[in-house]
Design an enzyme around this catalytic site. Structure first.
Site, PDB file in Angstrom:
ATOM      1  N   ASN A   9      -6.591  -3.411 -25.880  1.00 27.02           N
ATOM      2  CA  ASN A   9      -6.424  -2.699 -24.612  1.00 27.02           C
ATOM      3  C   ASN A   9      -7.578  -3.123 -23.701  1.00 27.02           C
ATOM      4  OD1 ASN A   9      -6.010  -0.946 -22.510  1.00 27.02           O
ATOM      5  ND2 ASN A   9      -6.617   0.901 -23.633  1.00 27.02           N
ATOM      6  N   LYS A  11      -7.959  -2.511 -20.627  1.00 24.95           N
ATOM      7  CA  LYS A  11      -8.234  -1.524 -19.568  1.00 24.95           C
ATOM      8  C   LYS A  11      -8.445  -2.258 -18.228  1.00 24.95           C
ATOM      9  CE  LYS A  11     -10.301   1.306 -23.115  1.00 24.95           C
ATOM     10  NZ  LYS A  11     -11.123   2.446 -23.461  1.00 24.95           N
ATOM     11  N   HIS A  97      -2.330   7.061 -22.891  1.00 20.67           N
ATOM     12  CA  HIS A  97      -3.730   6.828 -23.276  1.00 20.67           C
ATOM     13  C   HIS A  97      -4.573   8.010 -22.780  1.00 20.67           C
ATOM     14  CE1 HIS A  97      -7.727   5.142 -23.526  1.00 20.67           C
ATOM     15  NE2 HIS A  97      -7.228   4.285 -24.405  1.00 20.67           N
ATOM     16  N   GLU A  99      -7.344   8.190 -21.412  1.00 21.40           N
ATOM     17  CA  GLU A  99      -7.956   8.019 -20.078  1.00 21.40           C
ATOM     18  C   GLU A  99      -6.946   8.355 -18.985  1.00 21.40           C
ATOM     19  OE1 GLU A  99      -9.391   4.049 -20.745  1.00 21.40           O
ATOM     20  OE2 GLU A  99     -10.838   4.862 -22.169  1.00 21.40           O
ATOM     21  N   GLU A 169      -5.937   8.312 -31.482  1.00 27.91           N
ATOM     22  CA  GLU A 169      -7.238   7.975 -30.922  1.00 27.91           C
ATOM     23  C   GLU A 169      -8.039   9.250 -30.658  1.00 27.91           C
ATOM     24  OE1 GLU A 169      -7.084   3.907 -28.899  1.00 27.91           O
ATOM     25  OE2 GLU A 169      -6.366   5.339 -27.429  1.00 27.91           O
ATOM     26  N   GLY A 175     -14.808   4.430 -27.105  1.00 27.93           N
ATOM     27  CA  GLY A 175     -15.877   3.851 -26.294  1.00 27.93           C
ATOM     28  C   GLY A 175     -17.245   4.466 -26.554  1.00 27.93           C
ATOM     29  N   SER A 215     -13.499   2.963 -31.220  1.00 31.38           N
ATOM     30  CA  SER A 215     -14.643   2.169 -31.676  1.00 31.38           C
ATOM     31  C   SER A 215     -14.350   1.321 -32.917  1.00 31.38           C
ATOM     32  CB  SER A 215     -15.861   3.067 -31.898  1.00 31.38           C
ATOM     33  OG  SER A 215     -16.217   3.697 -30.675  1.00 31.38           O
TER      34      SER A 215
HETATM   35  C1  PEP Z   1      -9.142   2.595 -26.449  1.00 28.74           C
HETATM   36  O1  PEP Z   1      -9.463   2.687 -25.284  1.00 28.74           O
HETATM   37  O2  PEP Z   1      -7.955   2.676 -26.753  1.00 28.74           O
HETATM   38  C2  PEP Z   1     -10.208   2.404 -27.432  1.00 28.74           C
HETATM   39  C3  PEP Z   1      -9.931   2.685 -28.668  1.00 28.74           C
HETATM   40  O3  PEP Z   1     -11.424   1.963 -26.965  1.00 28.74           O
HETATM   41  P1  PEP Z   1     -12.679   1.542 -27.868  1.00 28.74           P
HETATM   42  O4  PEP Z   1     -12.175   0.610 -28.933  1.00 28.74           O
HETATM   43  O5  PEP Z   1     -13.617   0.874 -26.929  1.00 28.74           O
HETATM   44  O6  PEP Z   1     -13.238   2.795 -28.463  1.00 28.74           O
END
Ligand code: PEP
Length: 253
Positions: A9, A11, A97, A99, A169, A175, A215
């Site tokens: 992803n 973003k 997602h 976000e 998630e 992040g 992460s």
């Molecule tokens: C994500 O945004 O879906 C995500 C898992 O980000 P990160 O791997 O940076 O934690």
């Protein structure tokens, strides 16, 4: 055998040129995926056609959108519909997602509409769910995440739900560099499968890939993907570094 998926992803990151270079670096690594393995690149809308054409010759590499609108078409300036994605031969789309839930006020009901539009347009939704830190600390994460599934997905008939991909998630791990432990990930993935099984039966619950996101890095992917109910990952930060994402793809089981 259930699909195992490494989904990047991006973003709102990378210029067009940086994106092309990153894709080439990953594709040039020439990782041979097995039939049940898939790598997905969820890139910004303007890069979809470039990404699609880069992966065209590759076996089991696909381009995906990061979102689509919850209405079919109309006066929604700046938005992109599922039908538009389909007309560009894009077959995967992230839906819900965290976000977007947070910054765009996306509700479970809006996400149910997006999932329907994806299916109407032959697009596989990668449906994201996951709890914020306060919910985890209160110990009510199972109830919270089960409600996300029920309110956005459980109107679907069995033949549709078995086609989707779920990404769990935990928001506190996105992040932040703070990964859920393998026990926490396995426990939640097992739980999600049991919620689906209670509604649709074990056989269908067993078919749905459930990705972990939060992460995932080159140095922890193998351990996380090794959990029996974890079928790969949705990866943000580490998907922007070619060498790291290559290791993450190689960690698929
Ligand atoms: C994500 O945004 O879906 C995500 C898992 O980000 P990160 O791997 O940076 O934690």
């Amino acid at each position: 055998m259930r699909k195992q998926i490494a989904a990047a992803n991006w973003k709102m990151n990378c210029t067009f040129q940086q994106g092309e270079k990153l894709l080439c670096e990953i594709l040039d690594a020439d990782i041979k995926l097995a039939d049940h393995q898939l790598t997905i690149f969820a890139v910004p809308y303007p890069y979809l056609l470039m990404t699609r054409s880069e992966v065209e010759e590759e076996w089991n590499y696909v381009a995906a959108a990061q979102n689509c609108h919850h209405k079919k078409a109309g006066a929604y300036t700046g938005e992109v519909s599922a039908e538009m994605l389909h007309s560009m031969n894009i077959n995967y789309c992230i839906v819900g997602h965290s976000e977007r839930r947070e910054y765009n006020q996306e509700t479970n009901a809006m996400l149910a509409a997006k999932v329907d539009l994806c299916f109407e347009n032959y697009i596989t939704p990668i449906f994201c769910c996951g709890e914020p830190l306060a919910i985890r600390e209160a110990g009510t994460q199972n109830h919270f995440v089960a409600a996300q599934l029920k309110e956005s997905l459980f109107h679907l008939p069995a033949e549709k739900i078995k086609q989707l991909v779920i990404a769990y998630e935990p928001i506190w791990a996105i992040g932040t560099g703070k990964t859920a432990s393998t026990e926490q990930a396995q426990e939640m993935h097992r739980f999600l499968r049991s919620v689906i099984a209670a509604q649709y039966g074990e056989a269908i619950a067993d078919e749905i890939p459930i990705l972990y996101g939060g992460s995932v890095k080159a140095n922890n992917a193998k351990e996380i993907f090794g959990c029996p109910d974890v079928d790969g990952g949705l990866v943000g930060g580490a998907s922007l570094v070619g060498a790291d994402f290559i290791e993450i793809i190689k960690a698929l089981k």
